[in-house]
Design a protein around this motif. Structure first.
Motif, mmCIF file in Angstrom:
data_model
loop_
_atom_site.group_PDB
_atom_site.id
_atom_site.type_symbol
_atom_site.label_atom_id
_atom_site.label_comp_id
_atom_site.label_asym_id
_atom_site.label_seq_id
_atom_site.Cartn_x
_atom_site.Cartn_y
_atom_site.Cartn_z
ATOM 1 N N HIS A 1 42.155 41.377 34.412
ATOM 2 C CA HIS A 1 41.379 40.447 34.820
ATOM 3 C C HIS A 1 41.262 40.987 36.437
ATOM 4 O O HIS A 1 40.167 40.734 36.914
ATOM 5 C CB HIS A 1 42.892 38.852 34.778
ATOM 6 C CG HIS A 1 42.231 38.084 35.575
ATOM 7 N ND1 HIS A 1 41.171 36.917 35.256
ATOM 8 C CD2 HIS A 1 42.787 37.764 37.232
ATOM 9 C CE1 HIS A 1 40.751 36.256 36.306
ATOM 10 N NE2 HIS A 1 41.508 36.534 37.394
ATOM 11 N N LEU A 2 42.255 41.124 37.197
ATOM 12 C CA LEU A 2 42.576 41.356 38.475
ATOM 13 C C LEU A 2 41.767 42.461 39.350
ATOM 14 O O LEU A 2 40.519 42.171 39.955
ATOM 15 C CB LEU A 2 43.588 41.397 39.274
ATOM 16 C CG LEU A 2 44.420 40.335 39.080
ATOM 17 C CD1 LEU A 2 45.954 40.616 39.216
ATOM 18 C CD2 LEU A 2 44.480 39.304 39.859
ATOM 19 N N TYR A 3 41.695 43.443 38.569
ATOM 20 C CA TYR A 3 40.597 44.289 38.687
ATOM 21 C C TYR A 3 39.274 44.380 38.566
ATOM 22 O O TYR A 3 38.493 44.716 39.074
ATOM 23 C CB TYR A 3 40.955 46.116 37.628
ATOM 24 C CG TYR A 3 40.109 46.920 38.460
ATOM 25 C CD1 TYR A 3 40.567 47.822 39.134
ATOM 26 C CD2 TYR A 3 38.941 47.067 37.504
ATOM 27 C CE1 TYR A 3 39.762 49.155 39.759
ATOM 28 C CE2 TYR A 3 38.930 48.968 38.311
ATOM 29 C CZ TYR A 3 38.812 49.500 39.147
ATOM 30 O OH TYR A 3 38.414 50.527 39.632
ATOM 31 N N GLN A 4 38.809 43.856 37.714
ATOM 32 C CA GLN A 4 37.518 43.200 36.952
ATOM 33 C C GLN A 4 37.214 42.022 38.653
ATOM 34 O O GLN A 4 35.603 41.968 38.588
ATOM 35 C CB GLN A 4 37.078 42.685 35.632
ATOM 36 C CG GLN A 4 37.656 43.342 34.286
ATOM 37 C CD GLN A 4 37.551 42.479 33.690
ATOM 38 O OE1 GLN A 4 36.646 42.002 33.082
ATOM 39 N NE2 GLN A 4 37.988 43.528 32.608
ATOM 40 N N LYS A 5 38.185 41.062 38.768
ATOM 41 C CA LYS A 5 37.387 39.947 39.881
ATOM 42 C C LYS A 5 37.383 40.808 41.185
ATOM 43 O O LYS A 5 36.061 40.258 42.186
ATOM 44 C CB LYS A 5 38.668 38.698 40.002
ATOM 45 C CG LYS A 5 38.243 38.209 40.290
ATOM 46 C CD LYS A 5 39.230 37.216 40.831
ATOM 47 C CE LYS A 5 38.532 35.488 41.495
ATOM 48 N NZ LYS A 5 39.775 34.696 40.970
ATOM 49 N N TYR A 6 38.223 41.993 41.633
ATOM 50 C CA TYR A 6 38.216 42.328 43.048
ATOM 51 C C TYR A 6 37.991 43.699 43.323
ATOM 52 O O TYR A 6 38.239 43.884 44.873
ATOM 53 C CB TYR A 6 39.818 41.916 43.102
ATOM 54 C CG TYR A 6 40.412 40.560 43.597
ATOM 55 C CD1 TYR A 6 39.395 39.546 44.931
ATOM 56 C CD2 TYR A 6 40.958 39.944 42.779
ATOM 57 C CE1 TYR A 6 39.845 38.242 44.669
ATOM 58 C CE2 TYR A 6 40.920 38.404 42.463
ATOM 59 C CZ TYR A 6 40.786 37.723 43.288
ATOM 60 O OH TYR A 6 41.397 36.307 43.234
ATOM 61 N N GLY A 7 37.869 43.862 42.439
ATOM 62 C CA GLY A 7 38.023 46.119 42.134
ATOM 63 C C GLY A 7 38.271 46.487 42.892
ATOM 64 O O GLY A 7 38.045 47.933 43.552
ATOM 65 N N LYS A 8 39.754 45.986 42.507
ATOM 66 C CA LYS A 8 40.479 47.316 43.046
ATOM 67 C C LYS A 8 42.348 46.703 42.557
ATOM 68 O O LYS A 8 42.460 46.033 41.890
ATOM 69 C CB LYS A 8 41.628 47.479 44.283
ATOM 70 C CG LYS A 8 41.133 45.800 45.216
ATOM 71 C CD LYS A 8 41.960 45.130 46.451
ATOM 72 C CE LYS A 8 42.176 43.493 47.324
ATOM 73 N NZ LYS A 8 41.817 43.881 48.351
ATOM 74 N N GLU A 9 42.854 48.153 42.462
ATOM 75 C CA GLU A 9 44.715 47.761 41.622
ATOM 76 C C GLU A 9 45.418 46.432 41.834
ATOM 77 O O GLU A 9 45.241 46.944 42.872
ATOM 78 C CB GLU A 9 44.857 49.313 40.993
ATOM 79 C CG GLU A 9 44.234 49.618 40.431
ATOM 80 C CD GLU A 9 44.772 51.019 39.939
ATOM 81 O OE1 GLU A 9 45.499 51.583 39.515
ATOM 82 O OE2 GLU A 9 43.868 52.764 40.313
ATOM 83 N N PHE A 10 45.927 46.397 41.193
ATOM 84 C CA PHE A 10 47.149 45.287 41.250
ATOM 85 C C PHE A 10 48.266 45.279 41.122
ATOM 86 O O PHE A 10 48.535 45.984 39.799
ATOM 87 C CB PHE A 10 46.524 43.474 41.663
ATOM 88 C CG PHE A 10 46.271 43.010 42.493
ATOM 89 C CD1 PHE A 10 46.128 41.867 42.775
ATOM 90 C CD2 PHE A 10 44.557 43.283 42.188
ATOM 91 C CE1 PHE A 10 45.590 41.635 44.153
ATOM 92 C CE2 PHE A 10 43.678 42.711 43.277
ATOM 93 C CZ PHE A 10 44.256 41.690 43.785
ATOM 94 N N MET A 11 49.171 45.238 42.107
ATOM 95 C CA MET A 11 51.409 45.432 41.163
ATOM 96 C C MET A 11 51.495 43.934 40.820
ATOM 97 O O MET A 11 50.965 43.169 41.033
ATOM 98 C CB MET A 11 51.938 45.310 42.565
ATOM 99 C CG MET A 11 51.315 47.571 43.158
ATOM 100 S SD MET A 11 51.259 48.314 41.589
ATOM 101 C CE MET A 11 53.042 48.182 41.201
ATOM 102 N N VAL A 12 51.779 43.523 39.621
ATOM 103 C CA VAL A 12 51.975 42.823 38.520
ATOM 104 C C VAL A 12 53.695 42.892 38.446
ATOM 105 O O VAL A 12 53.953 43.615 37.536
ATOM 106 C CB VAL A 12 51.211 42.435 37.661
ATOM 107 C CG1 VAL A 12 52.029 40.940 37.139
ATOM 108 C CG2 VAL A 12 49.726 42.228 37.655
#
Length: 350
Positions: free
Chosen positions: A45-56
């Motif tokens: 979800h975060l990659y699609q929304k913000y265009g970058k990888e996230f740590m969860v």
């Protein structure tokens, strides 16, 4: 002919009827997913929304009004190893509902607030540096508020300055920007001439914010922090100040409690010597290491002078119980409206 025993058949029918419900309850409780499933869904979800990888990380369960959901801490993978890591200013949260039969709901997140703050900070920073010099630190908290009929205003998750401004420009009656901005200037004011220059700098910066449409709902702090807070030995000084005894002093006709004068003079001189040996680049690098979430902790003993500016819109919105007559007339259209006060707990002695 004997009577048929129907009880076993009835039991079988009942089991068949209630088994799906039992299975549903069990799978709902245990779920088909684990934390890695939750993490994967949030990351996607975060990659699609913000265009970058996230740590969860820090995934756990919460409940609200009977609904159980997963909640996690999120932050961009790119900040790992930088000064932004471990700074709460750059962290947010994500949630996803835990549905029946082991299903996961849609992901929601609060990183849009962080992204919006960073976006506005980048936009304002060149003007701040032009006005106050290179040794500055900004802390931005900007909200995009929306309303239906004007009787209430709620936060809206626009994720960029461009998106926020577009909504406000298209429908100013139902959209507005509320800005809480702190500017930390690491440069002490030596005399009255410098003080007047800084008042003029502040006044001009406020006019810039007006021109940019950020003044109507504005809460602005300009804090001048003694640059000796950047010296290598400052942490030793801070430790001694915290653990030493305090004495009463009268400053500007007010009684305050401060560390003993001998200690203050000793460290003021020592830290000044260290600052004199540091280059501008080294000082700026030291500022960039300060966590924004902790920046306010610098003010109590290190802040020399400060001004806090509130627009009339912000006063009515958040501080209506403390409105004074002078607040109605102070629109910062004149230099005399800018006041630069002393911090009575400032500890350095030149």
């Amino acid at each position: 002919m004997g009577k048929l025993n129907l009880k076993p058949a009835i039991y079988v029918i009942l089991i068949i009827l209630i088994l799906p419900s039992i299975i549903g309850d069990v799978t709902s409780y245990f779920g088909y997913h684990n934390k890695e499933d939750v993490r994967a869904k949030m990351k996607s979800h975060l990659y699609q929304k913000y265009g970058k990888e996230f740590m969860v990380d820090r995934i756990g369960t919460r409940s609200s009004r009977g609904q159980v959901f997963y909640q996690a801490r999120i932050y961009p993978k790119a900040i790992i190893g930088s000064k932004k890591q471990w700074d709460d200013y750059y962290y947010a949260s994500a949630t996803v509902d835990k549905l029946s039969y082991g299903r996961l709901g849609e992901v929601g997140d609060s990183y849009s607030y962080v992204a919006r703050n960073i976006d506005l900070e980048k936009y304002l920073l060149p003007q701040v540096k032009s006005q106050f010099g290179e040794r500055v630190l900004l802390k931005v908290d900007v909200e995009h508020k929306v309303t239906g009929d004007g009787s209430w205003w709620a936060g809206y998750k626009s994720k960029s300055l461009k998106e926020m401004r577009k909504e406000v420009n298209n429908d100013p009656e139902h959209n507005r920007i509320e800005l809480n901005l702190d500017v930390y200037v690491f440069d002490r004011i030596e005399n009255q001439t410098e003080k007047e220059k800084r008042r003029k700098d502040i006044f001009e910066f406020v006019q810039y914010l007006k021109d940019e449409g950020f003044f109507e709902y504005l809460e602005l702090g300009i804090i001048f922090v003694d640059e000796r807070v950047l010296a290598p030995s400052y942490e030793d000084f801070k430790y001694e100040i915290k653990n030493t005894y305090q004495v009463k002093e009268e400053i500007d006709e007010k009684e305050v409690v401060l560390p003993p004068m001998k200690l203050r003079k000793e460290f003021s001189k020592k830290l000044q010597k260290e600052i004199d040996e540091m280059s501008q680049k080294e000082l700026v690098e030291k500022i960039n290491q300060i966590k924004k979430s902790n920046a306010n902790n610098l003010i109590e003993n290190n802040g020399q002078k400060a001004t806090y500016i509130y627009s009339w819109g912000m006063i009515k919105e958040k501080y209506s119980s403390s409105i004074e007559d002078r607040d109605r007339n102070r629109d910062y259209s004149k230099l005399k409206h800018v006041r630069l006060g002393n911090n009575l707990k400032y500890i350095y002695k030149n």
